[in-house]
Enzyme design. Structure first.
Site, PDB file in Angstrom:
ATOM      1  N   TRP A 166       0.838  -1.212   0.000  1.00  0.00           N
ATOM      2  CA  TRP A 166       0.000   0.000   0.000  1.00  0.00           C
ATOM      3  C   TRP A 166       0.871   1.260   0.000  1.00  0.00           C
ATOM      4  O   TRP A 166       0.570   2.239  -0.674  1.00  0.00           O
ATOM      5  CB  TRP A 166      -0.932   0.007   1.224  1.00  0.00           C
ATOM      6  CG  TRP A 166      -1.605   1.335   1.331  1.00  0.00           C
ATOM      7  CD1 TRP A 166      -2.760   1.700   0.697  1.00  0.00           C
ATOM      8  CD2 TRP A 166      -1.143   2.482   2.037  1.00  0.00           C
ATOM      9  NE1 TRP A 166      -3.040   3.022   0.966  1.00  0.00           N
ATOM     10  CE2 TRP A 166      -2.064   3.525   1.786  1.00  0.00           C
ATOM     11  CE3 TRP A 166      -0.042   2.744   2.852  1.00  0.00           C
ATOM     12  CZ2 TRP A 166      -1.919   4.796   2.330  1.00  0.00           C
ATOM     13  CZ3 TRP A 166       0.110   4.011   3.386  1.00  0.00           C
ATOM     14  CH2 TRP A 166      -0.829   5.023   3.126  1.00  0.00           C
ATOM     15  N   ASN A 167       1.923   1.217   0.786  1.00  0.00           N
ATOM     16  CA  ASN A 167       2.849   2.346   0.784  1.00  0.00           C
ATOM     17  C   ASN A 167       3.706   2.199  -0.456  1.00  0.00           C
ATOM     18  O   ASN A 167       4.740   1.531  -0.451  1.00  0.00           O
ATOM     19  CB  ASN A 167       3.706   2.316   2.039  1.00  0.00           C
ATOM     20  CG  ASN A 167       4.597   3.538   2.139  1.00  0.00           C
ATOM     21  OD1 ASN A 167       4.883   4.196   1.133  1.00  0.00           O
ATOM     22  ND2 ASN A 167       5.043   3.827   3.341  1.00  0.00           N
ATOM     23  N   ASP A 168       3.273   2.806  -1.535  1.00  0.00           N
ATOM     24  CA  ASP A 168       3.967   2.499  -2.785  1.00  0.00           C
ATOM     25  C   ASP A 168       5.302   3.230  -2.900  1.00  0.00           C
ATOM     26  O   ASP A 168       5.945   3.223  -3.941  1.00  0.00           O
ATOM     27  CB  ASP A 168       3.075   2.646  -4.021  1.00  0.00           C
ATOM     28  CG  ASP A 168       2.378   3.985  -4.107  1.00  0.00           C
ATOM     29  OD1 ASP A 168       2.845   4.930  -3.480  1.00  0.00           O
ATOM     30  OD2 ASP A 168       1.371   4.044  -4.821  1.00  0.00           O
ATOM     31  N   CYS A 169       5.717   3.837  -1.796  1.00  0.00           N
ATOM     32  CA  CYS A 169       7.057   4.430  -1.734  1.00  0.00           C
ATOM     33  C   CYS A 169       8.021   3.553  -0.951  1.00  0.00           C
ATOM     34  O   CYS A 169       9.190   3.901  -0.792  1.00  0.00           O
ATOM     35  CB  CYS A 169       6.985   5.793  -1.084  1.00  0.00           C
ATOM     36  SG  CYS A 169       6.038   6.926  -2.083  1.00  0.00           S
TER      37      CYS A 169
END
Ligand code: GLC
Ligand code: GLC
Length: 816
Positions: free
Chosen positions: A486-489
Site C-alpha cells: 500500500w505504501n507504494d514508496c
C-alpha cells in the site's frame, strides 16, 4: 452560525459557502456523477470531460499555472468601463459581494458589482453529457444598465496529453462551425472521431468568437481579453490554433429588471452514420436537439431539481445525529460526496491529479468502494467486476486501468503485492450490503487471456488472491512485498540511483524473494477472515476452515517474526534486515503495520495490539494527526526507495498520510477506545480545521491526502484534497466504527464505539430496502458494548438487527 474567515458550512443546504475568493488554495467541487464530470473551483476554474480525463477532455485547463487555477468557465461583464467576473477571476476586479456555494453536484456563484447582481449555477443534469451554466442578471441599482456580457471557455482536443504537448500538430487541426450562435467544436470529427462538442446559449446572442487569438489577443491574458475590453465580439472562426467558445450578449436592464438564460456545454455522440450534411458541413441535428431540450428556463430548473432530489435520496441512505458537529457535517454530507468523487474518479482528476497521470487504481478503487457501496450498489457491482478483470491469471494485477477502455496498463508500475487482496474487501462489502452472492459466479476472466477465451469467476479471483499471497512468502513466512505494498514508496527491491527514473517504475520487485511486508500480512489476515466468513455464509464450511487455517498460519508468522518489542515491524528488506524497528536509526516505527495487524485481529489477547497502539500514540500522534513513521529519514536510503526521498515531514516520509489514520481509529475501536479514536478523528478532520485554516489551507469540507507532519517546517498544512482513500476509510470509521452500523450477512449489526461523554446519538440507515431509525443511549458513560437492544419496542438477544421487509420502517433502541 459564525462565519469563518473564508467561508462556513450551511448544513441545511448541504453547502460550503465561500465568502471571499482569495482562498488559501483553490477550493474545489465536482459537477456530475455519471459519465460526465466537471471539476470546478471557487473561481469557476476547471474543465469538463466525458468519462476519462485523459482520453475525452472537452475543455482546457492549465495545471500549475501562475496564478494557480487558470482557465475555466468564465463570464465577463462589461458595465461601462468596468469589467468584472462573477467568479472574481480572471479579471479579479474587487466585487461588492462574492459568494461561492459549493453544493452536492453543483456550484453557485452570487456576485454583485455597482448594482448589478449575477448568479451563476453550474451543474450537470443526471445521466446527461451536458453542463449547464444557468445565469441570472439583476439590475439592483436605481439606473438603467446597458451591459455587455461575454462567455468564455477553451476547447481541448480530447486526448489531453497530446493536447498539452504536441503543438506541431494541434496548432493545425482545430475546426469549428457556428450556427444560430451555437459553437460546434469539430476538431478531428472529419476523420476518426464520431463525437463533437457544442457550446451555446439559450438566449439569442449579439456576437461570438471561436478563435482564441482574436478574442484574447496574442499578448493579452484572460484577465484582459481584447474583445471584452473593446466591448465588441469579432465573430471569429478558428482555423487551427486554439478554438474557444464565446458569446456576446447585450443586456439592457431597467432598475429592478432581471434576465435569465443558460449556457450549454454539450458532448454529442453522432456515431459513424450521417456525419455530414454537405462536404465539410457537419450534421448538427443532435447538437440542436440538446439546445432545444434546455431552451426554456423551466427545463433547466427541472433538471437541477432532479440533481438535488437524487443527492437527497442518496444521502438519505445514511444520516447521523451525534453530539459532534464535525461527524454530522462530514458523515451526513461531505464525506459521502467525497466518496462519490473517489468512486467516480479514483485518482485521476483534481487540483493535484492532472487527469493524464493516473486512471482507476486497482488498490485505490477497491478501497474507494467501501465508502460508496451504500450509495449506489448497482454501480459498485459493475466496478468490482471491472477491477477484477484487470487481474492476471498468475495473481498479480494491473495497477491501474483507463476508465474509457477499462483496459489495465502498467504506466505507473506493477508488481505491487498488496493489490489483489483488496478485492476481497470490496467484494465482501458489496455482498454484505446487498446479499447478492450471484456476483461471485460472474465469469470475468483474467486480463492476460484473449477476449474470446475468458475464464475465471469472481470467486476464483478471490481464491487466486489468497493463493498468490500464500505462494509468495519470504524467509519468515511473511508475504513478499514485490515492488511495494500500500505504501507504494516503500520500494525495497528497487535500489534506484538514477534521478530521472520514476520510483514507481524502477527496479524489478517481483523477482525478489526476500523482502517481506508486515502490512500485507495484517491485510491478509483481515481479508482471509472476511473470506472465511463469506464461505460460512455460503454454507461452505470446509472452505471456510481451509481459509481459517491460512489465517492462523499468517498470524503465527507475524507473532514469531513480526513483533519488534513494542510495536509491529513494518517489513524485512531485501537483505533480510528489519524495517520499522527499534534497531533502525531512522524510520523505527511505521503506522501501517500497527493499523493492519490490529485490524487483522493480531495481538488482541496477548496485549500486543494495545501496546502497538500505545506506541503509535507515543511516537506518531500529534495535533494534526498520526504521522506515517518516525523518526523521518534524513538521508536517502537506496534500499528503501522513495519513502526516504521526500524531505522529512512530507508525504510518505513522516507526513500525516491521512489515508492510513482511520486504520488506527478502527484499531482503537477494536480495543474499545472510543475516546482516543475520536480525538484522533478530529486531528485529521477538515471540518475541524476552520479555525486554523491559514495553516491548513486545504478545503475544510473534504479530506486531503496529506497534512505535513511534525518534522516538517510547515506542520499542519494540507495537500492533495479530494481524491484520496481517506474518504472511504473515514466514512467507514464514522458509519461502522463510531456509529457501529455494519451491514452483515444476517442483518444489520450494531456495535458502536463512541466517546464516553456522548449521552446518545441517532442514525438512519437504509439497508436492503428497509429504513432503520436507530437511537443509542449511553446512560453510564461507556465507549462500547450494547447492553440492551430493542426492535420496534421488543428486546432481542445479540447485536444483529434482523432484516425487515422492503419498505418497512424499523425503530431500533439500544443502550450501551
Ligand atoms: C497514494 C496512492 C495509493 C497509495 C498511497 C500510499 O495515495 O494512490 O495507491 O497506497 O499513495 O503510498
Ligand atoms: C508517489 C507518491 C505516492 C503515490 C505515487 C503514485 O510515489 O509519493 O503517494 O501513490 O506516487 O504514483
Amino acid at each position: 452560525m459564525t462565519p469563518q474567515k473564508y467561508g462556513y458550512f450551511d448544513d441545511n443546504a448541504r453547502e460550503y459557502v465561500i465568502t471571499r475568493p482569495d482562498t488559501p488554495l483553490p477550493w474545489l467541487n465536482y459537477l456530475g456523477q455519471d459519465d460526465f464530470f466537471g471539476p470546478i473551483t471557487n473561481c469557476a476554474g476547471g474543465y469538463t470531460f466525458y468519462r476519462d480525463a485523459k482520453l475525452r477532455r472537452l475543455t482546457r485547463y492549465r495545471y500549475n499555472d501562475i496564478p494557480y487555477d487558470n482557465n475555466g468557465r468564465y463570464l465577463y461583464v462589461k458595465d461601462g468601463d468596468t469589467v468584472w467576473n462573477p467568479s472574481w477571476k480572471p479579471v479579479r476586479t474587487e466585487l461588492d459581494r462574492y459568494e461561492c456555494r459549493h453544493g452536492m453536484g453543483y456550484s453557485r456563484f452570487i456576485a454583485e458589482k455597482d448594482g448589478v447582481e449575477i448568479e451563476m449555477l453550474f451543474f450537470i443534469p443526471n445521466e446527461e453529457t451536458v453542463e449547464l451554466w444557468q445565469t441570472t442578471v439583476r439590475n439592483k441599482s436605481g439606473v438603467k444598465k446597458d451591459l455587455k456580457l461575454f462567455s468564455f471557455l477553451e476547447f481541448c482536443f480530447y486526448e489531453a496529453q497530446n493536447d498539452a504537448t504536441n503543438y506541431q500538430r494541434t496548432y493545425s487541426i482545430g475546426e469549428v462551425e457556428v450556427e444560430d450562435g451555437v459553437v460546434y467544436h469539430k476538431t478531428e470529427y472529419r476523420e476518426r472521431r464520431d463525437h463533437y462538442t457544442i457550446f451555446g446559449c439559450t438566449r439569442p446572442v449579439d456576437g461570438f468568437d471561436t478563435c482564441r487569438d482574436a478574442f484574447v489577443g496574442i499578448h493579452n491574458g484572460l484577465h484582459d481579453p481584447k474583445v471584452v475590453l473593446a466591448g465588441e465580439a469579432g465573430n471569429s472562426i478558428a482555423h487551427g490554433w486554439n478554438p474557444i467558445g464565446s458569446h456576446q450578449l447585450n443586456l439592457s436592464l431597467e432598475p429592478g429588471a432581471e434576465e435569465q438564460f443558460t449556457f450549454v456545454l454539450g458532448y454529442v455522440v453522432q456515431g459513424d452514420e450521417n456525419k455530414f450534411d454537405a462536404p465539410l458541413v457537419m450534421n448538427k441535428s443532435k447538437g440542436k436537439a440538446v439546445m432545444a431540450k434546455y431552451a426554456d428556463n423551466a427545463s433547466v430548473d427541472a433538471a437541477f431539481e432532479s440533481v438535488q432530489e437524487r443527492w437527497a435520496e442518496l444521502l438519505s441512505n445514511f444520516q447521523v445525529k451525534t453530539p459532534s458537529k464535525e461527524i454530522n457535517r462530514m458523515g451526513n454530507t461531505w464525506n459521502q460526496a467525497q466518496c462519490m468523487a473517489t468512486f467516480n474518479l479514483s485518482r485521476s482528476a483534481s487540483m493535484f491529479e492532472t487527469g493524464i497521470g493516473r486512471g482507476m487504481g486497482y488498490r485505490d478503487s477497491n478501497q474507494d468502494l467501501l465508502g460508496f457501496v451504500h450509495l449506489v450498489p448497482e454501480k459498485a457491482r459493475q466496478r468490482v467486476l471491472d477491477i477484477a478483470a484487470t487481474q492476471m491469471s498468475g495473481g498479480l494485477c494491473f495497477h491501474q486501468y483507463q476508465p474509457l477502455t477499462k483496459k489495465g496498463n502498467a504506466d505507473i508500475g506493477g508488481g505491487f503485492m498488496d493489490d489483489h487482496l483488496w478485492l476481497i474487501l470490496s467484494t465482501t462489502a458489496y455482498i454484505k450490503e446487498t446479499g447478492d452472492t450471484s456476483i461471485l459466479d460472474e465469469n470475468i476472466g483474467y486480463a492476460d487471456q484473449a477476449d474470446d477465451a475468458k475464464t475465471g469467476t469472481l470467486l476464483e479471483h478471490l481464491e487466486l488472491s489468497i493463493r498468490y499471497c500464500l505462494e509468495n512468502r519470504g524467509p519468515h513466512g511473511l508475504p513478499l512485498i514485490g515492488h511495494a505494498d500500500w505504501n507504494d514508496c516503500l520500494n525495497l527491491n528497487c535500489f534506484s540511483t538514477e534521478a530521472n527514473e520514476s520510483f514507481q517504475l524502477a527496479g524489478h520487485g517481483t523477482n525478489d524473494k526476500v523482502a517481506e511486508s508486515l502490512m500485507i500480512a495484517g491485510l491478509f489476515c483481515y481479508a482471509s477472515d472476511l473470506f472465511a466468513e463469506l464461505y460460512n455464509f455460503m454454507g461452505k464450511a470446509d472452505d471456510a476452515d481451509r481459509i481459517r487455517g491460512n489465517y492462523d498460519e499468517m498470524v503465527s508468522a507475524v507473532e514469531t517474526h513480526g513483533w519488534d518489542g513494542k510495536w509491529f515491524l513494518r517489513a524485512y528488506d531485501a537483505f533480510g534486515n528489519p524495517v520499522g524497528s527499534e534497531t533502525n536509526e531512522e524510520g523505527k516505527i511505521y503506522i501501517e503495520s500497527q493499523g493492519w495487524c490490529v485490524m487483522g485481529g493480531i495481538g488482541l489477547e496477548d496485549g500486543r495490539a494495545q501496546q502497538a497502539l500505545d506506541s503509535v500514540h507515543e511516537h506518531l500522534y500529534y495535533e494534526h494527526g498520526c504521522v506515517l513513521q518516525q523518526p523521518p529519514y534524513t538521508n536517502y536510503h537506496v534500499e528503501l526507495g522513495e519513502v526516504s526521498s521526500y524531505p522529512p515531514g512530507y508525504k510518505e516520509n513522516a507526513g500525516v498520510f491521512c489515508h492510513n489514520n482511520p486504520w488506527i481509529h478502527l484499531g482503537l475501536m477494536k480495543l474499545g477506545d472510543g475516546d482516543r479514536a475520536y480525538e484522533y478523528y478530529l486531528s485529521v478532520c477538515p471540518a475541524a480545521k476552520e479555525d486554523s485554516i491559514d495553516t491548513y489551507r486545504g478545503e475544510p469540507y473534504v479530506y486531503s491526502q496529506m497534512i505535513s507532519g511534525k518534522d516538517a517546517p510547515t506542520p499542519g498544512e494540507a495537500k492533495n484534497a479530494w481524491l484520496t482513500g481517506t474518504a472511504a476509510w473515514t466514512f467507514t470509521t464514522v458509519s461502522q466504527g463510531f456509529c457501529g452500523v455494519q451491514p452483515d450477512y444476517s442483518g444489520l449489526k450494531l456495535d458502536p464505539c463512541i466517546p464516553s461523554d456522548w449521552p446518545e446519538f441517532e442514525v438512519t440507515r437504509k439497508f436492503r430496502g428497509a429504513t432503520y431509525n436507530i437511537k443509542v443511549i449511553n446512560p453510564n458513560g461507556r465507549n462500547k458494548g450494547i447492553q440492551e437492544l430493542k426492535i420496534n419496542g421488543k428486546p432481542i438477544e445479540g447485536t444483529i438487527i434482523p432484516f425487515a421487509e422492503a419498505g418497512a420502517v424499523v425503530t431500533v433502541e439500544a443502550t450501551l
